[in-house]
Write a protein that holds these residues in place. Structure first.
Motif: not given
Length: 626
Positions: A29-45
């Motif tokens: 679904l395009g979710i970032p899965i890079a092992a870069d130590g960052r947290i990613y978030a997306g939200a929708a309504v």
């Protein structure tokens, strides 16, 4: 009203220039899965407010349709047969009694998704403004996402248990007439909205910094608890803004808040997790609404931006402000306090006002301003509740912990639940969206199915989710809080009352509804299968010693060692109340009066709690071994 701007769009919270992670790798679904130590978030309504096409004339003003669903004019109350098919195509409201048909929309009904990811691990959390949602609809969305590579173990969807939204279970049409309360087309719409909300959130993910905080509502204000628990609320047993309707008075009043902001400081999401029922508008209502949850989310979105999303905690037993008192807060957030009128300032018996100038604030002996109390069962009560929760979240986040790293781990565990509820087995085949054709009936997986009166079993799931220092456990229903958090054994009053029924009754702290006519009953087992014994009302009686299980099960959250921990209730499916098995009364049912054992009448099974314990214990073993 304040919460209408919450739906600026149904597309979620888009970021015009999302940061691109180093070595960006797109997962499902395009979710970032890079092992870069960052947290990613997306939200929708997604707005899923039903369209109301047919209404009725409420001649007696009781907010209940008293006519005939197949006769537009010939019964007590007529309905508008817009499509001319002779059938009342109502939007039935899920919660309280049956046949409460919606006649308008007060505020929107939504499905909201939050997707989190870090170093290749991810999870999708979805909340729906519904009374409950069965697993077949959730799994329909799950399977559609899985077709595009999404791991089905990573979707955790829960209803807020909203009592002012459309019936999505089937119980609130006309059960005795066999008229289900749900609309199959709307059910499909909900499944589609869950899927789409996850897709939209996943497509809009950016690096974030998290902030987490928690607070006990009992510590927020002395006006949130009554005298029994050291506060000043007019309802003596109010505790942490919860008026527990079922003995024992044990509450879960932790408000947990989690927020994610992008590298420019823009809020992506604000999540709240709290136990109070979204039912405080009460039954005298025919307008669709998200109840107090809609208000709280709107306040948070207006304050921070982004998408606000709410998940229920331990709802059972009954965790609710309904029937209690709440300090009044206006739509704009103004807290309203009592003042001294001319009669009060001249009254020497009125210690708060005597000798003060007219119009001065009413100040009590502790130096606290005395609030005006919101009218019960009103939109003012809903607004006040929502503001109190939103303000608690704002303060918890202000004092919270900032996280630049929050490893994600999620695991689900199947559990098989028999449907032994008498009423459900009589009505369930035709009434509920979770149908008999979906039940397990083979004796190996569902031993209870050998009983011809048992509909069968259903396989559902419990989850554990860790997000950095936060640990959540899920349950597919309304969990009594003691099953999650344990019993208040540090209070000597509890120790005495839990063991001795003669210490219960009027004036007791934890069992105030105990019937004094039950003094001659020497064992709860004598009442377990009865509605009454002589003058003793067994429906007011609770087990002694009061305990969580006949087996040596620990409170669920003892298995979670994260500094922040809580339950996610109503998740993956909805089978109503999860009650300690030793306290279950087998005589009450949907077909009887229920007294203080209402929850037993609508629980799927007496063994529900033990099955939840067993599933979480199996999950904990897998979690530790992995």
């Amino acid at each position: 009203m304040l919460w209408f701007p919450v739906l600026a769009a149904t597309l979620g919270c888009r970021h015009d220039d999302p940061a691109t992670p180093t070595g960006d790798v797109a997962g499902p679904l395009g979710i970032p899965i890079a092992a870069d130590g960052r947290i990613y978030a997306g939200a929708a309504v997604i707005d899923v407010t039903p369209e109301i096409t047919e209404t009725f004339t409420d001649l007696d003003g009781d907010y209940t349709f008293d006519g005939c669903v197949d006769d537009p004019t010939g019964c007590a109350e007529p309905f508008d047969d817009v499509d001319g098919d002779g059938v009342f195509d109502a939007v039935w409201i899920g919660g309280y009694g049956p046949l409460r048909a919606a006649r308008g929309v007060h505020d929107p009904i939504t499905v909201r998704a939050l997707v989190l990811a870090m170093d290749g691990e991810y999870v999708a959390l979805v909340a729906e403004d519904l009374v409950g949602l069965g697993h077949p609809r959730i799994w329909e969305a799950r399977d559609a996402l899985a077709a595009d590579g999404f791991d089905p173990d990573r979707l955790l969807a829960a209803a807020t248990h909203n009592h002012q939204g459309p019936d999505t279970m089937g119980l609130w049409g006309s059960p005795l007439a066999g008229v289900p309360g749900f609309d199959p087309d709307y059910q499909e719409r909900i499944a589609g909205a869950i899927e789409q909300a996850v897709r939209d959130a996943a497509a809009d993910m950016v690096p974030v910094t998290l902030t987490v905080g928690s607070v006990a509502m009992r510590d927020r204000s002395p006006w949130f608890s009554g005298s029994v628990f050291g506060g000043k609320n007019p309802k003596p047993v109010m505790h942490g803004m919860i008026d527990d309707h079922r003995d024992p008075i044990v509450v879960s009043d932790q408000l947990l808040a989690l927020q994610g902001a992008d590298d420019g400081g823009q809020t992506v999401f604000t999540l709240t997790n709290w136990s109070g029922h979204p039912e405080v508008r009460g039954s005298d209502n025919d307008q669709l609404s998200a109840d107090w949850v809609g208000v709280a989310r709107s306040v948070l979105e207006e304050r921070f931006g982004g998408v606000a999303i709410h998940f229920p905690e331990s709802l059972g037993g009954m965790q609710s402000a309904l029937g209690g008192e709440l300090p009044l807060v206006l739509d704009d957030g103004t807290h309203v306090y009592a003042t001294c009128d001319a009669a009060a300032v001249a009254d020497p018996e009125d210690a708060d006002c005597f000798g003060q100038p007219a119009g001065a604030d009413r100040i009590d002996a502790d130096g606290d301003r005395v609030p005006v109390w919101a009218e019960r069962d009103s939109w003012a009560f809903v607004t006040s509740h929502g503001w109190h929760i939103a303000e608690a979240a704002i303060d918890a986040l202000a004092a919270g912990e900032t996280l630049t790293s929050a490893p994600i781990r999620v695991m689900r565990q199947p559990m098989v639940l028999p449907i032994t509820n008498v009423g459900y087995n009589l009505l369930g085949a035709s009434l509920f969206d979770i149908g008999a054709d979906q039940a397990l009936t083979d004796a190996e997986r569902c031993p209870e199915a050998v009983d011809p009166d048992v509909l069968g079993c259903f396989e559902v799931h419990v989850f554990r989710l860790d997000v950095g220092p936060i640990g959540w456990l899920s349950v597919p229903g309304e969990l009594l809080p003691e099953l999650a958090w344990g019993l208040p054994e540090d209070d000597p009053r509890w120790v005495t009352e839990a063991a001795d029924p003669l210490a219960r009754g009027a004036g007791s702290a934890y069992f105030p509804q105990h019937d004094p006519d039950c003094a001659a009953i020497t064992s709860y087992e004598d009442c377990r299968h009865e509605l009454a014994l002589g003058d003793c009302d067994c429906k007011s009686l609770h087990a002694w010693p009061y305990r969580l299980s006949e087996q040596p099960h620990r409170p669920l959250l003892e298995a979670v060692d994260q500094p922040y921990h809580a339950m996610l209730g109503m998740a993956d499916s909805y089978f109503s109340y999860v009650i300690p098995e030793p306290d279950f009364n087998d005589a009450v049912s949907l077909l009887t009066d229920d007294g203080d054992h209402y929850e037993d009448t609508v629980s799927a099974a007496r063994v529900f709690a033990d099955r939840v314990f067993e599933a979480h214990e199996a999950l904990a073993a897998r979690w530790a071994a992995r």
